[in-house]
Design an enzyme around this catalytic site. Structure first.
Site, mmCIF file in Angstrom:
data_model
loop_
_atom_site.group_PDB
_atom_site.id
_atom_site.type_symbol
_atom_site.label_atom_id
_atom_site.label_comp_id
_atom_site.label_asym_id
_atom_site.label_seq_id
_atom_site.Cartn_x
_atom_site.Cartn_y
_atom_site.Cartn_z
ATOM 1 N N ARG A 1 0.795 -1.201 -0.027
ATOM 2 C CA ARG A 1 -0.056 -0.117 0.032
ATOM 3 C C ARG A 1 1.018 1.104 -0.076
ATOM 4 O O ARG A 1 0.583 2.204 -0.608
ATOM 5 C CB ARG A 1 -1.045 -0.019 1.178
ATOM 6 C CG ARG A 1 -1.692 1.405 1.111
ATOM 7 C CD ARG A 1 -2.936 1.536 2.105
ATOM 8 N NE ARG A 1 -2.973 0.663 3.305
ATOM 9 C CZ ARG A 1 -1.983 0.745 4.382
ATOM 10 N NH1 ARG A 1 -1.356 1.782 4.539
ATOM 11 N NH2 ARG A 1 -2.014 -0.132 5.428
ATOM 12 N N TYR B 1 -16.400 17.090 -15.151
ATOM 13 C CA TYR B 1 -16.846 15.825 -15.253
ATOM 14 C C TYR B 1 -17.684 15.497 -14.014
ATOM 15 O O TYR B 1 -17.547 15.966 -13.040
ATOM 16 C CB TYR B 1 -15.365 14.968 -15.041
ATOM 17 C CG TYR B 1 -15.737 13.425 -15.042
ATOM 18 C CD1 TYR B 1 -15.995 12.662 -16.051
ATOM 19 C CD2 TYR B 1 -15.603 12.887 -13.793
ATOM 20 C CE1 TYR B 1 -16.221 11.415 -16.207
ATOM 21 C CE2 TYR B 1 -15.841 11.346 -13.863
ATOM 22 C CZ TYR B 1 -16.038 10.741 -15.029
ATOM 23 O OH TYR B 1 -16.396 9.393 -14.984
ATOM 24 N N ASP C 1 -7.040 19.208 -13.907
ATOM 25 C CA ASP C 1 -7.534 18.111 -14.651
ATOM 26 C C ASP C 1 -7.069 17.729 -15.865
ATOM 27 O O ASP C 1 -7.904 18.588 -16.802
ATOM 28 C CB ASP C 1 -8.956 17.503 -14.430
ATOM 29 C CG ASP C 1 -9.361 16.227 -14.900
ATOM 30 O OD1 ASP C 1 -8.856 15.590 -15.752
ATOM 31 O OD2 ASP C 1 -10.537 15.817 -14.527
ATOM 32 N N LYS D 1 -8.258 7.028 -19.259
ATOM 33 C CA LYS D 1 -8.519 7.371 -20.794
ATOM 34 C C LYS D 1 -7.219 7.159 -21.230
ATOM 35 O O LYS D 1 -6.825 6.016 -21.555
ATOM 36 C CB LYS D 1 -9.152 8.824 -20.577
ATOM 37 C CG LYS D 1 -10.077 9.000 -19.282
ATOM 38 C CD LYS D 1 -11.465 8.222 -19.682
ATOM 39 C CE LYS D 1 -12.351 8.255 -18.410
ATOM 40 N NZ LYS D 1 -12.719 9.371 -17.717
HETATM 41 C C1 LIG Z 1 -13.158 9.745 -16.535
HETATM 42 C C2 LIG Z 1 -12.660 11.157 -15.908
HETATM 43 C C3 LIG Z 1 -12.510 11.116 -14.464
HETATM 44 C C4 LIG Z 1 -12.750 10.073 -13.590
HETATM 45 O O1 LIG Z 1 -11.843 9.248 -13.601
HETATM 46 P P1 LIG Z 1 -12.091 7.632 -13.304
HETATM 47 O O2 LIG Z 1 -10.711 7.029 -13.633
HETATM 48 O O3 LIG Z 1 -13.295 7.252 -14.172
HETATM 49 O O4 LIG Z 1 -12.261 7.644 -11.883
HETATM 50 C C5 LIG Z 1 -12.142 12.426 -14.132
HETATM 51 N N1 LIG Z 1 -11.940 13.500 -15.032
HETATM 52 C C6 LIG Z 1 -12.227 13.340 -16.177
HETATM 53 C C7 LIG Z 1 -12.081 14.517 -17.172
HETATM 54 C C8 LIG Z 1 -12.561 12.201 -16.573
HETATM 55 O O5 LIG Z 1 -12.969 12.140 -18.060
#
Ligand SMILES: *Cc1c(COP(=O)(O)O)cnc(C)c1O
Length: 379
Positions: free
Chosen positions: A46, A98, A170, A195
């Site tokens: 962890r 998001y 982000d 992604k």
């Molecule tokens: C998918 C996404 C998230 C969240 O990520 P997860 O891996 O699904 O928890 C946050 N910000 C953006 C812009 C996203 O496309």
């Protein structure tokens, strides 16, 4: 080292045990000690795992940071950032962010006494109106989902420095290939590695990168104390994904451009939202802070008919009707009935999520096949 070399070698070293070129999957929870505390830097997975550490230093490298951290999902990474705050603190956040981030902020953290202001940051000067003595963090997402709105990261950094706030970005939609927020003045960069970083739609993960040691130490503490870490197998997959990030994103951009141009000329299409189009809101800022414009785009059809939009996404054959984005395969979504279905029509339409809006995550297939698919579906 330049970016296209960093994706493959940045923060990487051959495995010390046998010289394995690719970091092995250290599928272990614990590490033998010769004497209490006598270990090789790893005690319990962890806290630290060699496969995850290799990924974390690769993330730091490609974002031009000094420290990286990997979590079990993008939301777990955001969760760790907000845990830097205390009851009474305030956050100024992008308004059209998001949905999962919005849910985390409002349904989880507001309960713990943190206040979030959701602000249209298309003009960064709007942010300043919301700064109070309790403001601690500006949370920026650019480009946004699904309208591809662009926020000026440098202008946000000027405001965050003026008031001594943290600025987190982000960077999921842009990827570090296209945009490097730490170099533009951000303190924290975050990705849903689910992604583009993973890139193959086979792993859920989140990452952070920072330059500052003190901030990194606080985030490492939260990562270990809260424990939302990712496993070694997932770390391996994202590490492998990153090695082709630059060539994948180049093709995502090329295909994105071709499709944006195709749709822009199509007589059944009303509006195309892609930051590379000259008439896109804040196109100039996108040009300044991004290397290219990415493979995410949205469009509306003339007449704005809900059922017609559903028909189009159902007819698509190469584009898969699915949530998520950033993988090698093309995906299509209908926000009004999928990701934004729970938001009242009046509310979602305020941000541009109208009935006919379709979002595409343009993959890296042959462009002729992708355009032919859109052609047969749109008619
Ligand atoms: C998918 C996404 C998230 C969240 O990520 P997860 O891996 O699904 O928890 C946050 N910000 C953006 C812009 C996203 O496309």
């Amino acid at each position: 080292m330049k970016f296209n070399t960093k994706t493959i070698h940045g923060g990487q070293h051959h495995d010390p045990a046998y010289g394995a070129v690719m970091t092995p999957i250290y599928q272990t929870t614990t590490y033998a000690q010769t004497t209490p505390g006598g270990h090789k830097g790893f005690e319990y997975s962890r806290s630290k795992n060699p496969t995850r550490s290799a990924l974390e230093s690769a993330i730091a490298s490609i974002e031009n940071g000094n420290y990286g951290m990997a979590f079990g999902s993008g939301l777990a990474a955001i969760d760790a950032v907000i845990k830097l705050l205390e009851p009474g603190d305030e956050v100024i956040s992008t308004s059209d962010l998001y949905g999962g981030s919005y849910r985390l902020f409002t349904s989880i953290f507001e309960k713990f006494g943190i206040t979030f202001h959701f602000v249209d940051m298309g003009n960064a000067s709007n942010i300043e109106k919301y700064v109070t003595k309790n403001t601690k963090l500006i949370w920026v997402e650019t480009p946004t989902n699904p309208m591809l709105n662009i926020i000026d990261i440098k202008a946000c950094a000027v405001i965050s420095k003026k008031y001594n706030l943290m600025l987190a970005v982000d960077n999921t939609f842009a990827t570090p290939y296209l945009q490097q927020p730490l170099d533009l003045g951000a303190d924290i960069v975050m990705h849903s590695a689910t992604k583009y970083l993973g890139g193959h739609s086979d792993v859920v993960m989140g990452v952070l990168a920072v330059k500052n040691k003190e901030l990194a130490d606080k985030l490492y503490f939260i990562q270990n104390a809260s424990g939302a870490v990712c496993g070694p197998q997932d770390s391996f997959l994202v590490l492998r994904g990153i090695k082709t990030l630059h060539i994948r994103v180049q093709r995502h951009c090329e295909n994105g451009r071709a499709i944006a141009q195709y749709l822009n000329k199509h007589d059944k299409i009303e509006t195309v939202y892609w930051p590379g189009l000259e008439n896109h809101l804040n196109h100039d800022i996108a040009k300044e802070q991004m290397k290219d414009f990415g493979g995410m785009l949205s469009f509306t059809t003339k007449g704005n008919n809900y059922n017609e939009a559903i028909k189009i996404v159902e007819k698509l054959k190469i584009f898969t009707l699915a949530e998520s984005l950033g993988g090698v395969e093309s995906l299509a979504g209908h926000p009004a009935s999928m990701t934004h279905a729970s938001i009242p029509k009046k509310e979602r339409e305020k941000t541009g999520v109208v009935d006919s809006l379709i979002r595409l995550s343009v993959g890296i297939e042959d462009i002729d096949d992708l355009i032919a698919d859109l052609e047969q579906a749109i008619g």
